[in-house]
Every structure is written in structure tokens, then in C-alpha cells.
Design an enzyme around this catalytic site. Structure first.
Site, PDB file in Angstrom:
ATOM      1  N   THR B 326       3.644  16.664  15.664  1.00 19.61           N
ATOM      2  CA  THR B 326       2.278  16.124  15.656  1.00 19.61           C
ATOM      3  C   THR B 326       1.915  15.635  14.255  1.00 19.61           C
ATOM      4  OG1 THR B 326       1.638  17.643  17.410  1.00 19.61           O
ATOM      5  CG2 THR B 326      -0.149  16.649  16.148  1.00 19.61           C
ATOM      6  N   TRP B 329       4.019  12.562  13.404  1.00 17.80           N
ATOM      7  CA  TRP B 329       3.557  11.399  14.173  1.00 17.80           C
ATOM      8  C   TRP B 329       2.433  10.677  13.413  1.00 17.80           C
ATOM      9  CZ3 TRP B 329      -1.196   9.943  16.148  1.00 17.80           C
ATOM     10  CH2 TRP B 329      -1.194   8.903  17.078  1.00 17.80           C
ATOM     11  N   HIS B 330       1.615  11.460  12.715  1.00 16.98           N
ATOM     12  CA  HIS B 330       0.475  10.847  12.023  1.00 16.98           C
ATOM     13  C   HIS B 330       0.890  10.047  10.799  1.00 16.98           C
ATOM     14  CE1 HIS B 330      -2.050  13.426  14.545  1.00 16.98           C
ATOM     15  NE2 HIS B 330      -3.023  12.577  14.259  1.00 16.98           N
ATOM     16  N   GLY B 331       2.037  10.341  10.248  1.00 16.63           N
ATOM     17  CA  GLY B 331       2.444   9.543   9.096  1.00 16.63           C
ATOM     18  C   GLY B 331       3.693  10.056   8.448  1.00 16.63           C
ATOM     19  N   PHE B 480      -1.448   5.227  11.725  1.00 18.24           N
ATOM     20  CA  PHE B 480      -0.631   6.265  12.342  1.00 18.24           C
ATOM     21  C   PHE B 480       0.294   5.690  13.407  1.00 18.24           C
ATOM     22  CE2 PHE B 480      -4.609   8.785  11.342  1.00 18.24           C
ATOM     23  CZ  PHE B 480      -4.183   8.999  10.053  1.00 18.24           C
TER      24      PHE B 480
END
Lengths: 363, 480
Positions: B326, B329-331, B480
Site C-alpha cells: 500500500t 503503491w503511493h510512490g 500516485f
């Protein structure tokens, strides 16, 4: 029924503005923002594939949106009155007086300004009568008293006084007040600075006094100053006042760069994108005002910003010739090619605090 | 003509909150869509969606088309191989291709940087600019192929419908992550009504106002903080809280716009936010925040790994993997990974250590507990580096040599106090509660039927004012 009304309202707003944007001719300039507006981008495959075309279109769509100024006003109202924000794009209003926050003090910039003055002295002015004066911007009078941010003016003056060598400092902070400035503009009003001209003449050792001169007081209206457009609100415009007499009317202004002659007051500039250009045609890198009525032969070299344009006519009583140099547009290294610096000249550096705080613009 | 490498082009996506979208793109698309006969509506949406993406990502549009074709063909292949000995091969192929695109365009430079750092090598970075929305549409394609493999979705044989699903512009670039099964039926047949259109318009305008008026204004405060002449303890806290509110209003505003636009076109997207800041535990917060991402990881990663029906060590591993992913996934930055693992640790502790204690606490105390850890998490999230996160956290907890407050801090606190207060209240269901109470009375309903459209028109014009006077203001979740 409610759903139909909502849908219709939405469609009308979207399609109405789309149609208006397509029909209403584009503007070349924004007078309120004092800038050139974006034009519809020219198509090229390269620009299309790089994304530049759409980026340019975004700018165009923003700049040319119909009723742009009205919408900017709506935003300003939203920020000031709906959300109780103190400023809008750093613009704030106190009792109808508009100003723009200049914060914080950039000490390096002020040191650089002092160094610039010293460099010019070393290169051209040794042995001459040199003074410098600092014009406080409106925030000096408005900001901290009303809870807004402003630069540390004491520190600015302290840096200049400690670092500028061989020049006499003329204090203008103590002789000016907020009433001496236009409400909608950054500048001072000429009819309110006769005493400032007196202080400068006195400190420069000139016996003439602007207060001893008969002027005819003329008014021009409306004067929407530079902050007026930035504030984007419908405020009462200023009255631009200018003082004139035969000396000023008969003076001749020579532009060393354009090699043209003109008058001190340029009536055709009032009502243009910057009405303050009325005084000595505004931003000019190097001009000389010749005063045939003064036979003393006394000469002043005035290093100045736009504030200098309106005070120079008031100094004419004491000088046969005033040369105005704007270092924002004129390189220091070229000064010797255009000006003969001699011992008898008076030299005055007259800059407002915002220029000293952004001194990189001085060439 | 010299073209840049595919990945070096700039991203300049058409935003919902832009003049070009609102007053050029949207009226044209709405007009064409509603004039077109039913069987052409998906075609109109597809063309509009591809143009929408092309507007910001001219060259990367090819990547999206390739992703669509890949997802479509893999769906057919998975369906064909069903029941056979090699049924998993097309699924694995689909995952490799989709994740491969994502990893290459989003994470390559991150991996190179870390390899260089660990092994002292000097491999040149590719300087890849990430295609906008790739994290979202990749997960949508994966949800489709995995669901087809599981037999939970029928294979889509009509490529027009499939392409419309993947590229659908309302949720293309910042979610919510719409599962294929959620709109499968509506892709083939959907109805339109003034009730749906009006609901969609109202939802869109509210989202637009949340983004442009609240989130962007709070974003300004963040910039002011970055450039502040004198940072103070109070300013560190204001910045942290303002960012937490900004990201909520930015992202939930986008989700509102997406859901609203979807409804106008006859789609019913699932909610993505449910007042997360009223949560009384971190687990509850994550059931209310970015719900489409949370459920995606739950259904396609956590449960396939065994979920919580495993031994405790294995469960801890599962949780850690899900939250690592998670965060990642955001960066492609370490602070996002740390941010994800921070939640893994907190959620593990909350479930096994704090849970009983939390239940005994007063609701207000539980709320403070959630807010405290959320603020810290968003400081980590917002930082450009781990070092920056540490500095900001130290500043908040009196560990830097800075004063508590200053004239400058007080100025900005005063100037943004009302916006922040509105944001705090707006993040709760208070307004919704008041409206539903008013709606109980006939007079109230009548008043609302006039008042509500008037407010929305006023908000729309105010938003236009903010946009006309503003500049480019991308959504935070675009990165993102």
C-alpha cells in the site's frame, strides 16, 4: 422539477460561457493586471506530441476567459469576506488603502544593493557630493500596525548605513506618512511630497526649495493604480495630482537611448496600462531633464526607480540639468559612455525599499 | 522534428478543476453524449476519454492503449484456458504485463537509485516521468483479469466496452478504483434520468468546491510554510494539520467529482470515502479512507494470502506485506514505504494490544488517539525525504531550536483559521445531518429545493473565480 432546474442551470452555465468564450474577441492586454495576455496557441505536431500545445491552451483559456476581471473579483470577495482571509495574492486592504505584502527582508539583497552603490562610487563618483535616500513602501505605515507582515525596515536601514561608504544618508522615513501615497497605487502623490523635495534639496546643499515655488495644481481622474487591478475589487479610484509651472512646462526631456525629446508630463500616458508613466514617460533607462530657466549650471545625477519620476520635476527649481538613471534597465558598466561625471555634480541614489529587497534587478 | 523519449514528456493533464475541462471539454462531451443514440454512447465516452488522457499525456496514450489491448486479450485468453491444465498461465501473464508496465514506469529509477546506493554503482537514471493514473488503471485491469479467472466476472468480448471501462475519464487518473464487476452491467446497458443527472451535478460541484476552495487554499498554506521566514512549533503543527485536511479534501473532492460525473453518464461508482476523520480506531479509519484501494488490496492480496485465518506470525506477515505494498503503491520513495509499514505496526498493535484498552476509553480520547497517529503519518507521507519527515516531526515536538510561535505564524494562523475550521467541520457528517433533519419537514424540503441549487450555482461561480485567478493546481493523488 428541482432536478430539471439543476440540470438546466448547469447546462446553461457551461454552454453559455463556452459560447461566450468562442464569440467574444480576445484581448491583447489586461489593464487591471498590467500584462500581455496569452494568445491562442499555434498548432504544430511537435507541440501537440510534447504537450506544449495543451499547456499553452490552458494559459490561453485562463487569460481570455470572458469576464475575467469579474471572476477575479468574485474570488477576492470570497477570500476577504467569505473566508476571512487577510490577503489575496499578498494584496491587502486597510480602510480602502491597498498594499501588497513585501516579506521577509532579504538581507543578502540589501547587502548586494549597498555593494552596488559602493561599486558605482568607486568607479565613477570619487570626489563628488553623493547622497542616498530610501523611500519606505506603503507597508512601512500600514502592515505591522494592522497585523500584516512586512520586512524589518530598521534592519534594512541599518545594513545600508553600515555598508554604504562615502555617501550621506538622507532619512525619508520620518518625513513621510501613509497619506503621502496613493490608495490604489504603490507610488507617492506628487502634491504630497513637496516637503520631501525640500529635504532632498537641503541635504544636497542646494538652496532652492520646492515649497517656495508657485505651482499650479492639476487633477486627473480616474487613476486606477497598480494595486487597483491586483486587488480585483471595485474600489474608489484615486485622483492623480500633478504640480506644474512655467519652469516644468518649458523643461525638455532628452532620452539618451531613443535619442528623442519630450516633455516632463506626458498627458497621453494617462489612462494607459500604467498611468504613472505620465511622469517623465515612466520607465526610461537614461534621460536628462534640461531646465533652461535655471542658469546656475548646477547638475544632479539621480539614480532612481519610478518614485524618482514624480519628484524630479520638484527638484528642477534648483538644477539646470537633472539626469535620471534607472539601473533596472541600464548596466552600470555603460554609465561612463553616456554620462560625464564631474566634481561639481550632486549625486543622489533614491530607491524604494522594495527595490533594495530585490536588488538583483539592479544591473 | 525531434521527439523526446517516450517517458521524458511532460505531464499536463486536463484537470476537472480547470477552465479547459469545465468550459470546453465537458459541455462538448455532454452534448455529444446525450445527443448520440444509445449504442453510440460508449463510443462517445471512449473517444472523449482517450482525448482527455491524450491532452495531458500525448505519447503515454499509446501506453494506455497497449494496457487496454493487453487486458482485453488476456481476458479472452483466461476465459479460453479456463478449466485446462494451463489455466493459470494467462493470469500470470496478465499480472506480469500489467505490473511490468507499472514497475518500469513508476519504480525503475527508485530501484536504480537504491542499487547505486547499496553497491556503489553508477547506473544512469532513466528519468522516467510516470504516466498519470497508471497506478489506478493498472489495478482496474488487474481486477478484471483476476475476476475473469475466478469466474466472478464474465469475459468482455466487446473491446469498445472494455476500453471504455479502463479509460473512463471520470475516474481514469485518480480513482476511485472501479472494479469491472461494479459497472459490468452498466457498460452494456444503463439508464439516464434527471434525478441521476442532478445528483451527479450536485456531487460534482461539491467535489469541485472541496478541491478548489478548500484543498488548494490549504495547499497554499503548505507552500507558505515551506518558504516561511521563521518556522515555529505552532507552524509545524499548523502545516501538518493543514496537509492532513488538504489531502482529504483534495482526494475526496476528486472522488466526489468522479462519482458525480459517472452518475451523469449513468454509472454508479462505489463510494471512496466515508468521513474517515470521525474514526475511533485506525482500523476504522482505513475502512473509511480510500476504500476502493483498501478493498482492492484486501480482495486481491490479503485474502489470497490467507487473510487473518492463519497463524499469528503468518497474519503479521500478511498485514506487513499488504501495508508495504500500500505504501509503495503511493510512490517510489522510502517515506511511502515507511508510511505503509507504520500503519502495519500500528494496526497489529491496535488489534492485539490496544484494542481492549481503546474500548474502555472515552470516545473523545479514542478520537484524539486516532488523530495523533494520523497527523504523524501524514507528515511522513507529505515529506520529500525521510530526513524532511524527521525534521518536521522534530519541529512539532519541541526538538528543534525554534520558538513556539511568531508574528508570521500568528498571521497565517489568523488568515487561514476560518478555512481550516470549515475544513474540520466539512470533514464530519455534520452538514449531512443538518440537511437530513431539515428534509424531515415539508417547509424544510421546500426551502432546500430553492436553497441547495442556489448554493451550488454560487459555489460553481466562486470556483470559476478561483480558477480564473489561479494557476495550474494538480490533484495530489495524480502522483500516485
Amino acid at each position: 422539477m428541482k432536478n430539471i432546474v439543476v440540470t438546466l442551470c448547469f447546462i446553461i452555465i457551461l454552454s453559455g460561457f463556452m459560447a461566450a468564450n468562442a464569440i467574444v474577441p480576445d484581448n491583447e492586454f489586461s489593464f487591471s493586471e498590467r500584462r500581455k495576455l496569452s494568445e491562442i496557441p499555434e498548432f504544430s505536431l511537435e507541440k501537440l506530441l510534447s504537450g506544449d500545445l495543451f499547456e499553452e491552451f490552458e494559459e490561453y483559456a485562463l487569460d481570455q476567459f470572458v469576464l475575467r476581471d469579474v471572476f477575479r473579483g468574485i474570488k477576492a470577495i470570497g477570500r476577504y469576506y467569505l473566508f476571512n482571509q487577510k490577503d489575496n495574492n499578498k494584496i491587502y486592504i486597510v480602510d480602502g488603502n491597498i498594499s501588497k505584502m513585501e516579506y521577509p527582508l532579504d538581507e543578502r539583497s540589501v547587502f548586494n544593493a549597498a555593494k552596488k552603490l559602493n561599486d558605482i562610487y568607486t568607479r565613477y563618483l570619487q570626489g563628488t557630493n553623493v547622497s542616498y535616500a530610501i523611500i519606505p513602501d506603503k507597508n512601512y505605515f500600514l502592515a505591522s500596525q494592522n497585523g500584516y507582515l512586512s520586512m524589518d525596515y530598521d534592519r534594512l536601514v541599518e545594513i545600508m548605513n553600515q555598508n554604504v561608504k562615502n555617501m550621506k544618508y538622507i532619512d525619508l522615513f520620518s518625513v513621510l506618512s501613509i497619506e503621502d501615497y496613493y490608495r490604489t497605487d504603490i507610488h507617492w502623490s506628487q502634491d504630497r511630497i513637496i516637503h520631501v523635495a525640500d529635504v532632498l534639496l537641503k541635504e544636497l546643499g542646494n538652496e532652492a526649495r520646492a515649497s517656495g515655488v508657485q505651482y499650479s495644481r492639476e487633477e486627473m481622474y480616474p487613476f486606477n493604480g497598480s494595486f487597483y487591478g491586483q486587488a480585483a475589487l471595485r474600489l474608489e479610484p484615486d485622483i492623480m495630482v500633478y504640480l506644474t509651472n512655467d519652469i516644468i512646462e518649458n523643461a525638455v526631456v532628452y532620452d539618451h537611448i531613443d535619442k528623442t525629446y519630450s516633455k516632463v508630463y506626458m498627458h497621453d500616458r494617462f489612462g494607459t496600462i500604467d498611468s504613472y508613466d505620465f511622469f517623465l514617460s515612466g520607465a526610461r533607462s537614461l534621460i536628462t531633464v534640461l531646465n533652461p530657466a535655471c542658469t546656475t549650471g548646477r547638475e544632479l545625477i539621480l539614480f532612481r526607480d519610478s518614485f524618482g519620476s514624480s519628484i524630479a520635476p520638484l527638484l528642477l527649481e534648483g538644477y539646470s540639468k537633472i539626469t535620471l538613471v534607472d539601473l533596472r534597465y541600464f548596466g552600470t558598466e555603460l554609465l561612463g559612455d553616456y554620462i560625464d561625471f564631474t566634481e561639481g555634480q550632486d549625486i543622489l541614489f533614491l530607491y524604494n525599499t522594495q527595490i533594495l529587497n530585490k536588488s538583483a534587478m539592479l544591473k | 522534428m525531434r521527439l523526446s523519449p517516450l517517458w521524458a514528456n511532460k505531464a499536463n493533464n486536463m484537470l476537472f478543476s480547470s477552465i479547459s475541462f469545465l468550459y470546453y471539454f465537458l459541455p462538448v462531451v455532454l452534448g455529444l453524449y446525450f445527443i448520440a443514440p444509445g449504442k453510440f454512447k460508449n463510443f462517445i465516452l471512449l473517444v472523449a476519454s482517450l482525448f482527455f488522457y491524450f491532452y495531458g499525456e500525448p505519447v503515454y496514450s499509446l501506453l494506455m492503449v497497449a494496457s487496454i489491448v493487453s487486458g482485453y486479450l488476456h481476458g479472452l485468453w483466461i476465459n479460453r484456458a479456463r478449466g485446462g491444465r494451463c489455466a493459470k498461465i494467462p493470469l500470470v501473464s496478465s499480472i506480469i504485463v500489467s505490473i511490468g508496465f507499472l514497475v518500469f514506469f513508476k519504480y525503475t529509477d527508485f530501484f536504480i537509485e537504491n542499487v547505486n546506493s547499496i553497491f556503489g554503482t553508477n547506473i544512469a537514471l532513466l528519468k522516467i516521468i510516470m504516466p498519470i493514473g497508471i497506478s489506478f488503471y493498472t489495478f482496474q485491469i488487474l481486477s478484471y483479469t483476476i475476476d475473469v479467472y475466478r469466474g466472478e466476472a464474465k469475459v468482455q468480448r466487446n473491446i469498445l466496452n472494455f476500453a471504455t471501462y479502463v479509460s473512463l475519464f471520470p475516474q481514469l487518473i485518480a480513482g476511485p478504483i472501479v472494479r469491472y464487476t461494479d459497472i459490468e452491467a452498466e457498460l452494456a446497458h444503463r439508464t439516464h434520468s434527471f434525478a441521476d443527472i442532478a445528483y451527479g451535478i450536485n456531487r460534482f460541484i461539491m467535489g469541485l468546491a472541496k478541491k478548489v476552495i478548500i484543498a488548494n487554499t490549504l495547499g497554499e498554506l503548505g507552500k507558505v510554510f515551506s518558504n516561511a521566514n521563521e518556522k515555529t512549533v505552532l507552524f509545524y503543527w499548523i502545516n501538518a494539520i493543514a496537509f492532513m485536511l488538504q489531502i482529504y479534501f483534495d482526494f475526496s473532492g476528486y472522488s466526489d467529482m468522479a462519482i458525480g460525473l459517472g452518475r451523469i453518464f449513468g454509472f454508479h461508482f462505489l463510494e471512496n470515502f466515508n468521513y474517515p476523520f470521525i474514526s475511533k480506531s485506525l482500523a476504522e479509519f482505513w475502512r473509511r479512507w480510500h476504500m476502493s484501494l483498501g478493498t482492492w488490496f484486501r480482495d486481491y492480496v490479503y485474502i489470497p494470502m490467507g487473510g487473518n485465518r492463519v497463524s499469528k506470525p503468518r497474519w503479521i506477515w500478511n498485514i506487513s506485506v499488504v501495508w508495504f505494498l500500500t505504501g509503495f503503491w503511493h510512490g517510489a520513495q522510502w517515506n511511502f514505504i515507511i508510511w505503509g509499514l507504520y500503519y502495519a505496526v500500528l494496526l497489529i498493535l491496535e488489534k492485539h494490544l490496544f484494542n481492549k484498552l481503546l474500548e474502555k476509553l472515552h470516545p473523545a480520547a479514542r478520537h484524539i488517539y486516532v488523530m495523533f497517529f494520523l497527523v504523524i503519518s501524514f507528515v511522513i507521507f507529505n515529506a520529500n525525504s525521510i530526513n524532511e519527515a524527521l525534521v518536521n516531526l522534530k519541529g512539532m515536538f519541541f526538538m528543534l531550536d525554534v520558538p513556539f510561535t511568531s508574528f508570521e505564524t500568528n498571521y497565517y494562523l489568523g488568515s487561514y483559521a476560518l478555512v481550516m475550521t470549515i475544513a474540520v467541520i466539512g470533514a464530519t457528517p455534520a452538514a449531512k445531518g443538518i440537511i437530513s433533519r431539515i428534509n424531515r419537514y415539508n417547509m424544510g424540503r421546500l426551502a432546500l429545493s430553492v436553497f441547495e441549487p442556489a448554493v451550488h450555482v454560487a459555489l460553481f461561480l466562486l470556483v470559476t473565480g478561483y480558477l480564473v485567478d489561479g494557476s495550474f493546481n494538480p490533484f495530489l493523488y495524480f502522483r500516485f
